[in-house]
Design an enzyme around this catalytic site. Structure first.
Site, short mmCIF file in Angstrom:
data_model
loop_
_atom_site.label_atom_id
_atom_site.label_comp_id
_atom_site.label_asym_id
_atom_site.label_seq_id
_atom_site.Cartn_x
_atom_site.Cartn_y
_atom_site.Cartn_z
N CYS A 259 0.89 -1.18 0.00
CA CYS A 259 0.00 0.00 0.00
C CYS A 259 0.91 1.22 0.00
O CYS A 259 1.09 1.88 1.02
CB CYS A 259 -0.90 0.01 1.23
SG CYS A 259 -1.73 -1.57 1.56
N ALA A 261 1.41 4.32 -1.78
CA ALA A 261 1.27 5.78 -1.99
C ALA A 261 1.29 6.54 -0.66
O ALA A 261 0.82 6.02 0.35
CB ALA A 261 -0.04 6.05 -2.74
N PRO A 262 1.86 7.76 -0.67
CA PRO A 262 2.43 8.49 -1.81
C PRO A 262 3.91 8.18 -2.08
O PRO A 262 4.53 8.84 -2.90
CB PRO A 262 2.27 9.96 -1.38
CG PRO A 262 2.38 9.91 0.11
CD PRO A 262 1.76 8.61 0.53
N GLY A 263 4.47 7.20 -1.37
CA GLY A 263 5.81 6.73 -1.72
C GLY A 263 6.91 7.01 -0.71
O GLY A 263 8.07 6.66 -0.95
N GLY A 264 6.59 7.61 0.42
CA GLY A 264 7.61 7.92 1.41
C GLY A 264 8.36 6.71 1.92
O GLY A 264 9.60 6.70 1.98
N LYS A 265 7.63 5.66 2.26
CA LYS A 265 8.28 4.46 2.80
C LYS A 265 8.96 3.66 1.69
O LYS A 265 10.05 3.11 1.88
CB LYS A 265 7.25 3.61 3.55
CG LYS A 265 6.67 4.33 4.76
CD LYS A 265 5.57 3.52 5.42
CE LYS A 265 4.85 4.35 6.46
NZ LYS A 265 4.06 5.46 5.86
N ASP A 283 -0.43 0.36 -5.61
CA ASP A 283 -1.54 1.18 -5.13
C ASP A 283 -2.71 0.98 -6.09
O ASP A 283 -2.52 0.68 -7.27
CB ASP A 283 -1.19 2.66 -5.04
CG ASP A 283 -2.22 3.41 -4.19
OD1 ASP A 283 -2.04 3.45 -2.96
OD2 ASP A 283 -3.21 3.92 -4.74
N ASP A 329 1.64 -1.20 4.93
CA ASP A 329 1.33 0.06 5.63
C ASP A 329 -0.13 0.34 5.31
O ASP A 329 -0.45 1.02 4.34
CB ASP A 329 2.24 1.18 5.14
CG ASP A 329 2.01 2.48 5.89
OD1 ASP A 329 2.04 2.45 7.13
OD2 ASP A 329 1.78 3.52 5.24
N CYS A 382 -0.86 4.51 10.76
CA CYS A 382 -0.68 5.81 11.42
C CYS A 382 -1.88 6.10 12.32
O CYS A 382 -2.41 7.20 12.35
CB CYS A 382 -0.45 6.93 10.41
SG CYS A 382 -1.80 7.15 9.22
#
EC number: 2.1.1.176
Length: 444
Positions: A259, A261-265, A283, A329, A382
């Site tokens: 999962c 988006a938006p791609g930070g991890k 995604d 995530d 989160c």
């Protein structure tokens, strides 16, 4: 005759109306308005403070306003009064007289003389008589709910899960401004080099004591920096950065970010792989996949591949046991990031949490067969809700005898928050986002 530019409080009122009417995310709308009206520096900061602050304190502002209302008022008038009371109660740099004057002027422009007169009368009455005291509320849980503007069902739920004191501390933290944190792209530069670049641009930043690749912004939005545009950093909270550590990555591994988006991890994982191996980022939405690709290109990361796919159908597209590591995530209620998205606390319901748990479990069930024996599956959210966190992990382990709990490996500063295979971070722990991480291992 040239049209006068909109004043900051008018833009703030516009934002509050759109957030309520259109259910627009406050953070996205604010970014749009800052660009639309070409706001910079102090003006952008004031707009952000007014919108977030008024949203964060909505229930308290209603409590203060209610005794002074004699008739039903239009929604925009209520927003205007909230905005003005917020300035007078919670901000000390704006003179009370100036805030009232501007509210009356906006009321004249938006409505008519009668509405302006009513707004003036209400605000002058508050000025003379003073606001009602929160001490009037005798029930301690109700007092927390109103003082920190959290729906009572949510406070009740957290008190049941974590106790009164931890809940009170979390609610109080949730109405404070978050720190912007950035992750250095260590494939391109050291943290010191990036700090020097940012300071050279005029940003006030400091190195994080929690993580070696993290930077805190003291003044200025780092997303507008040249260093950001050139791929030296990514905006990401420290709580979220722990995920890449929990995966215990080695060079040349194949990693599924289910999962993404938006791609930070996903980009953090790619960096920690030192541009080796491959990160497959999934995604369900095409526009979000585009965001991941844009981030990978900006950061010069060539070891990320993307796929538009509902991760619940991943087994139809990938062979069994084809990944060394899997990250889920999961979509969640977001109750750990209320400081960044204050509207969340008013729009979520208990039913939402129950529905999300079903989605979270279905994703875990779908991707579990894709992990190699001995590989790690990291589950993160989160949120701070136990139904979405501890209960999901327990349920998964109960139904998957080929998996076992595996102790989290995290940087030293985070050891106090870890308990075996799980870690629940609260916003008050170190001023980061509320976040949950669990590490599970597929048995050999």
């Amino acid at each position: 005759m040239k049209k006068q530019p909109k004043k900051i409080r008018e833009i703030a009122l516009e934002a509050l109306e759109k957030i309520e009417k259109q259910q627009t995310y406050s953070n996205l709308l604010l970014n749009d308005l800052i660009q639309k009206y070409q706001l910079t520096g102090r003006d952008a900061g004031l707009l952000t403070e007014l919108v977030y602050g008024t949203l964060q304190r909505r229930m308290a502002l209603d409590f203060y306003l209610q005794p002074f209302l004699k008739t039903k008022i239009e929604t925009w008038v209520r927003h205007l009064l909230h905005l003005t009371i917020y300035q007078n109660v919670y901000l000390d740099k704006i003179p009370e007289r100036a805030a009232i004057h501007e509210a009356v002027e906006i009321a004249k422009q938006r409505g008519h003389r009668g509405i302006a007169g009513m707004v003036n009368a209400i605000l002058r009455s508050i000025q003379r008589k003073g606001l009602p005291s929160l001490e009037m509320i005798k029930n301690p849980i109700e007092k927390i709910a109103i003082a920190t503007s959290h729906p009572q069902w949510l406070v009740d739920r957290w008190v049941e899960q974590y106790g009164y004191e931890k809940t009170a501390a979390m609610c109080e933290k949730n109405v404070t401004a978050p720190t912007q944190t950035a992750r250095v792209n260590t494939t391109k530069a050291t943290r010191k080099e990036v700090v020097d670049l940012l300071r050279g641009e005029g940003y006030q930043v400091e190195e994080s004591p929690m993580l070696e690749e993290a930077i805190h912004a003291i003044k200025g939005n780092l997303a507008y920096s040249q260093a950001y545009r050139e791929g030296f950093l990514t905006i990401q909270d420290e709580s979220s950065m722990i995920v890449a550590y929990a995966l215990q990555l080695d060079k040349n591994q194949s990693v599924l970010d289910a999962c993404a988006a938006p791609g930070g991890k996903a980009t953090h994982i790619a960096e920690k792989l030192h541009c080796t191996g491959n990160v497959t980022a999934l995604d369900i939405h095409e526009h979000k996949i585009k965001l991941i690709r844009q981030q990978a290109e900006r950061l010069d990361l060539s070891n990320i591949s993307t796929k538009i796919l509902d991760s619940r159908n991943a087994a139809e597209h990938f062979a069994k046991e084809s990944f060394d590591r899997i990250l889920v995530d999961a979509p969640c209620s977001g109750l750990g990031v209320i400081r960044r998205k204050p509207d969340i606390k008013y729009t979520k319901s208990q039913q939402d949490i129950t529905s999300l748990q079903k989605v979270q479990l279905s994703i875990l069930d779908a991707v579990a067969p894709l992990l190699k024996k001995g590989g790690l599956l990291v589950y993160s959210t989160c949120t701070v809700d136990k139904l979405e966190n501890d209960a999901v992990v327990s349920h998964f382990l109960h139904n998957h005898s080929d998996f076992e709990a595996y102790d989290l490996q995290v940087p030293a500063a985070f050891i106090p928050f870890a308990a075996g295979h799980i870690m629940q971070i609260f916003p008050q722990d170190f001023n980061g986002d509320g976040f949950f991480i669990s590490s599970l291992r597929k048995k050999v």
